[in-house]
Design a protein around this motif. Structure first.
Motif, PDB file in Angstrom:
ATOM      1  N   ILE A  13      26.865  48.676  45.297  1.00 43.41           N
ATOM      2  CA  ILE A  13      28.052  48.401  44.471  1.00 43.41           C
ATOM      3  C   ILE A  13      27.576  48.043  43.067  1.00 43.41           C
ATOM      4  CG2 ILE A  13      30.089  46.921  44.228  1.00 43.41           C
ATOM      5  CD1 ILE A  13      29.926  46.480  47.285  1.00 43.41           C
ATOM      6  N   SER A  14      28.067  48.777  42.074  1.00 41.99           N
ATOM      7  CA  SER A  14      27.515  48.640  40.718  1.00 41.99           C
ATOM      8  C   SER A  14      28.332  47.747  39.798  1.00 41.99           C
ATOM      9  CB  SER A  14      27.381  50.030  40.073  1.00 41.99           C
ATOM     10  OG  SER A  14      28.641  50.684  40.049  1.00 41.99           O
ATOM     11  N   ASN A  15      29.623  47.483  40.146  1.00 40.93           N
ATOM     12  CA  ASN A  15      30.460  46.651  39.271  1.00 40.93           C
ATOM     13  C   ASN A  15      31.509  45.922  40.093  1.00 40.93           C
ATOM     14  OD1 ASN A  15      32.750  48.561  39.528  1.00 40.93           O
ATOM     15  ND2 ASN A  15      31.410  49.889  38.293  1.00 40.93           N
ATOM     16  N   LEU A  16      32.193  44.973  39.452  1.00 41.50           N
ATOM     17  CA  LEU A  16      33.190  44.164  40.154  1.00 41.50           C
ATOM     18  C   LEU A  16      34.408  44.989  40.543  1.00 41.50           C
ATOM     19  CD1 LEU A  16      33.043  40.859  38.067  1.00 41.50           C
ATOM     20  CD2 LEU A  16      32.017  41.338  40.294  1.00 41.50           C
ATOM     21  N   SER A  17      34.734  46.033  39.755  1.00 38.15           N
ATOM     22  CA  SER A  17      35.873  46.886  40.075  1.00 38.15           C
ATOM     23  C   SER A  17      35.632  47.629  41.393  1.00 38.15           C
ATOM     24  CB  SER A  17      36.109  47.884  38.938  1.00 38.15           C
ATOM     25  OG  SER A  17      37.131  48.773  39.287  1.00 38.15           O
ATOM     26  N   GLN A  18      34.426  48.105  41.585  1.00 37.08           N
ATOM     27  CA  GLN A  18      34.089  48.789  42.852  1.00 37.08           C
ATOM     28  C   GLN A  18      34.109  47.811  44.018  1.00 37.08           C
ATOM     29  OE1 GLN A  18      30.318  50.758  42.702  1.00 37.08           O
ATOM     30  NE2 GLN A  18      30.529  51.656  44.765  1.00 37.08           N
ATOM     31  N   MET A  19      33.702  46.563  43.770  1.00 36.83           N
ATOM     32  CA  MET A  19      33.742  45.541  44.825  1.00 36.83           C
ATOM     33  C   MET A  19      35.171  45.274  45.263  1.00 36.83           C
ATOM     34  SD  MET A  19      32.220  43.348  46.821  1.00 36.83           S
ATOM     35  CE  MET A  19      30.589  42.911  46.207  1.00 36.83           C
ATOM     36  N   GLU A  20      36.103  45.188  44.314  1.00 35.05           N
ATOM     37  CA  GLU A  20      37.509  44.960  44.660  1.00 35.05           C
ATOM     38  C   GLU A  20      38.072  46.134  45.458  1.00 35.05           C
ATOM     39  OE1 GLU A  20      39.439  44.261  40.978  1.00 35.05           O
ATOM     40  OE2 GLU A  20      38.480  42.301  40.646  1.00 35.05           O
ATOM     41  N   ASN A  21      37.661  47.363  45.113  1.00 32.62           N
ATOM     42  CA  ASN A  21      38.138  48.547  45.834  1.00 32.62           C
ATOM     43  C   ASN A  21      37.659  48.537  47.286  1.00 32.62           C
ATOM     44  OD1 ASN A  21      39.250  51.065  46.383  1.00 32.62           O
ATOM     45  ND2 ASN A  21      37.505  52.179  45.512  1.00 32.62           N
ATOM     46  N   SER A  50      20.207  44.067  49.478  1.00 35.33           N
ATOM     47  CA  SER A  50      19.729  44.934  48.395  1.00 35.33           C
ATOM     48  C   SER A  50      20.338  46.329  48.494  1.00 35.33           C
ATOM     49  CB  SER A  50      18.205  45.037  48.448  1.00 35.33           C
ATOM     50  OG  SER A  50      17.617  43.769  48.292  1.00 35.33           O
ATOM     51  N   HIS A  51      20.674  46.749  49.723  1.00 28.96           N
ATOM     52  CA  HIS A  51      21.270  48.064  49.925  1.00 28.96           C
ATOM     53  C   HIS A  51      22.721  48.116  49.451  1.00 28.96           C
ATOM     54  CE1 HIS A  51      22.009  51.936  51.856  1.00 28.96           C
ATOM     55  NE2 HIS A  51      23.086  51.396  52.432  1.00 28.96           N
ATOM     56  N   THR A  52      23.445  46.993  49.582  1.00 32.30           N
ATOM     57  CA  THR A  52      24.877  46.987  49.256  1.00 32.30           C
ATOM     58  C   THR A  52      25.174  46.538  47.823  1.00 32.30           C
ATOM     59  OG1 THR A  52      25.033  44.767  50.200  1.00 32.30           O
ATOM     60  CG2 THR A  52      25.559  46.620  51.639  1.00 32.30           C
ATOM     61  N   LEU A  53      24.393  45.601  47.283  1.00 32.82           N
ATOM     62  CA  LEU A  53      24.689  45.029  45.972  1.00 32.82           C
ATOM     63  C   LEU A  53      23.625  45.404  44.953  1.00 32.82           C
ATOM     64  CD1 LEU A  53      25.720  41.397  47.037  1.00 32.82           C
ATOM     65  CD2 LEU A  53      27.224  43.381  46.710  1.00 32.82           C
ATOM     66  N   SER A  54      24.077  45.786  43.775  1.00 30.59           N
ATOM     67  CA  SER A  54      23.150  46.025  42.675  1.00 30.59           C
ATOM     68  C   SER A  54      22.779  44.687  42.034  1.00 30.59           C
ATOM     69  CB  SER A  54      23.789  46.953  41.636  1.00 30.59           C
ATOM     70  OG  SER A  54      24.927  46.331  41.053  1.00 30.59           O
ATOM     71  N   GLN A  55      21.803  44.699  41.128  1.00 30.39           N
ATOM     72  CA  GLN A  55      21.369  43.467  40.485  1.00 30.39           C
ATOM     73  C   GLN A  55      22.469  42.882  39.621  1.00 30.39           C
ATOM     74  OE1 GLN A  55      18.833  41.671  40.953  1.00 30.39           O
ATOM     75  NE2 GLN A  55      18.763  40.321  39.141  1.00 30.39           N
ATOM     76  N   GLU A  56      23.215  43.722  38.932  1.00 33.69           N
ATOM     77  CA  GLU A  56      24.295  43.244  38.056  1.00 33.69           C
ATOM     78  C   GLU A  56      25.388  42.530  38.846  1.00 33.69           C
ATOM     79  OE1 GLU A  56      23.020  46.202  38.068  1.00 33.69           O
ATOM     80  OE2 GLU A  56      21.993  46.304  36.122  1.00 33.69           O
ATOM     81  N   VAL A  57      25.781  43.089  40.016  1.00 38.70           N
ATOM     82  CA  VAL A  57      26.834  42.467  40.820  1.00 38.70           C
ATOM     83  C   VAL A  57      26.309  41.206  41.498  1.00 38.70           C
ATOM     84  CG1 VAL A  57      28.368  42.816  42.795  1.00 38.70           C
ATOM     85  CG2 VAL A  57      27.997  44.670  41.163  1.00 38.70           C
ATOM     86  N   ALA A  58      25.035  41.201  41.939  1.00 41.43           N
ATOM     87  CA  ALA A  58      24.467  40.020  42.588  1.00 41.43           C
ATOM     88  C   ALA A  58      24.452  38.835  41.642  1.00 41.43           C
ATOM     89  CB  ALA A  58      23.051  40.332  43.077  1.00 41.43           C
ATOM     90  N   LEU A  59      24.292  39.051  40.325  1.00 36.93           N
ATOM     91  CA  LEU A  59      24.279  37.954  39.361  1.00 36.93           C
ATOM     92  C   LEU A  59      25.662  37.336  39.161  1.00 36.93           C
ATOM     93  CD1 LEU A  59      21.908  39.485  36.641  1.00 36.93           C
ATOM     94  CD2 LEU A  59      21.382  37.638  38.249  1.00 36.93           C
ATOM     95  N   GLU A  60      26.711  38.030  39.618  1.00 35.14           N
ATOM     96  CA  GLU A  60      28.075  37.539  39.448  1.00 35.14           C
ATOM     97  C   GLU A  60      28.528  36.656  40.611  1.00 35.14           C
ATOM     98  OE1 GLU A  60      29.929  37.950  36.791  1.00 35.14           O
ATOM     99  OE2 GLU A  60      28.430  39.224  35.802  1.00 35.14           O
ATOM    100  N   TYR A  61      27.668  36.523  41.655  1.00 39.77           N
ATOM    101  CA  TYR A  61      28.088  35.795  42.846  1.00 39.77           C
ATOM    102  C   TYR A  61      27.067  34.711  43.222  1.00 39.77           C
ATOM    103  CZ  TYR A  61      31.702  39.262  43.882  1.00 39.77           C
ATOM    104  OH  TYR A  61      32.819  40.066  43.834  1.00 39.77           O
ATOM    105  N   ASN A  62      27.597  33.641  43.801  1.00 34.07           N
ATOM    106  CA  ASN A  62      26.817  32.712  44.592  1.00 34.07           C
ATOM    107  C   ASN A  62      27.598  32.430  45.878  1.00 34.07           C
ATOM    108  OD1 ASN A  62      28.782  30.767  43.949  1.00 34.07           O
ATOM    109  ND2 ASN A  62      27.577  30.012  42.206  1.00 34.07           N
TER     110      ASN A  62
END
Length: 320
Positions: free
Chosen positions: A193-201, A236-248
């Motif tokens: 998942i590369s961005n928050l919009s894709q995560m919401e989808n 690592s397979h599901t989340l990209s580095q950019e999206v992982a930085l947006e979550y804890n």
């Protein structure tokens, strides 16, 4: 003879005769021993030492016996005791010498082997067959013993168990053939998942149970050497580095809470399916650490160290 025996000296009254002296001796007994020899031979002279020798023992021919059978052997003939004064003449039967002593011994019974082993090169097989034929003649036929019946029952049970196991294996084989096909990702979902919009989808699609099951089966194939390794590989397979930085984990600060996502439950089910015996506690602990140190991956730690050294250098310059 008395005059000779008494060694009387001759006088004028003795008549004269022409004689040949063949042997002389000091005693009458030794001269008497040569009398019989003098009747047959002309030379009877021997020394006194030779005369002292004992007369040679006459040889008695030995009788040979057949050793093929130890039963029924005749006892060997006793040796005749011969006194020094008498001579015993032993007469042998010529007929027994010609025929030998084998006719006197009982013959051993001949056992004819069965046709199934005639011509076999194995001595053990031949002896076993002969022994079996002897036992058949001696022991009467009887029904199966208690041990034989018990063995037959055990064999019947093993046969039934083997049939049952065969049916189970065939059933498992059919089920495995259905599950061999690798499940593909549901339509509209791509990883990472590369961005928050894709995560919401994706979160919206995971409201469907079929999508959840398909995605869980797909993430089970990621695998790993241990529970921790499996969790890190799935994250690592599901989340990209950019999206992982947006979550804890709990959404502390300006970041979003990964604990509240449907994707979190899918990852838990996938790791439990891949690693049998794993618990939610150890899986969630590894997920928290992975999110906490997301900023250190892909050169993030080096960038922070470089930035920190640059700030210290600027502060030193300003202080001067």
């Amino acid at each position: 003879m008395k005059a000779v025996k008494n060694a009387v000296s001759p006088d004028s009254s003795f008549k004269e005769f022409n004689i040949d002296i063949m042997y002389d001796s000091d005693t009458y007994e030794r001269a008497r021993e040569k009398l019989k020899k003098a009747e047959m031979e002309t030379d009877v002279n021997t020394t006194d030492a030779e005369a002292d020798l004992t007369e040679k023992r006459k040889r008695i021919p030995t009788t040979r016996y057949d050793t093929s059978d130890s039963e029924g052997w005749p006892s060997p003939p006793k040796k005749a005791c011969v006194s020094p004064d008498r001579t015993v003449k032993i007469v042998h039967n010529d007929k027994s010498k010609e025929k030998g002593t084998k006719d006197m011994l009982p013959r051993s019974p001949v056992v004819i082997p069965p046709k199934s082993v005639i011509g076999s090169t194995s001595k053990t097989t031949l002896f076993s067959a002969i022994e079996g034929e002897r036992r058949k003649d001696k022991t009467p036929t009887s029904g199966p013993s208690a041990t034989d019946l018990k063995i037959l029952l055990l064999l019947e049970e093993l046969k039934n168990e083997a049939k049952l196991h065969t049916k189970l294996l065939l059933k498992l084989g059919r089920q495995t053939e259905k599950q061999i096909s690798i499940p593909s990702l549901p339509e509209g979902i791509t990883f990472p998942i590369s961005n928050l919009s894709q995560m919401e989808n994706i979160e919206e699609k995971l409201a469907d149970e079929e999508v959840v099951n398909s995605l869980t089966a797909n993430l089970c194939l990621v695998g790993g050497d241990s529970v921790e390794s499996n969790v890190r590989r799935v994250m690592s397979h599901t989340l990209s580095q950019e999206v992982a930085l947006e979550y804890n984990w709990v959404g502390k600060g300006a970041k979003k809470a990964f604990e509240k996502l449907r994707l979190k439950k899918v990852i838990l089910d996938a790791v439990r399916g891949s690693r049998q015996g794993s618990t939610n506690n150890e899986i969630e602990k590894t997920m928290k650490e992975w999110l906490r140190y997301a900023k250190d991956r892909e050169g993030g730690r080096r960038k922070r160290m470089t930035k920190k050294l640059q700030q210290q250098r600027e502060e030193n310059e300003n202080a001067m």
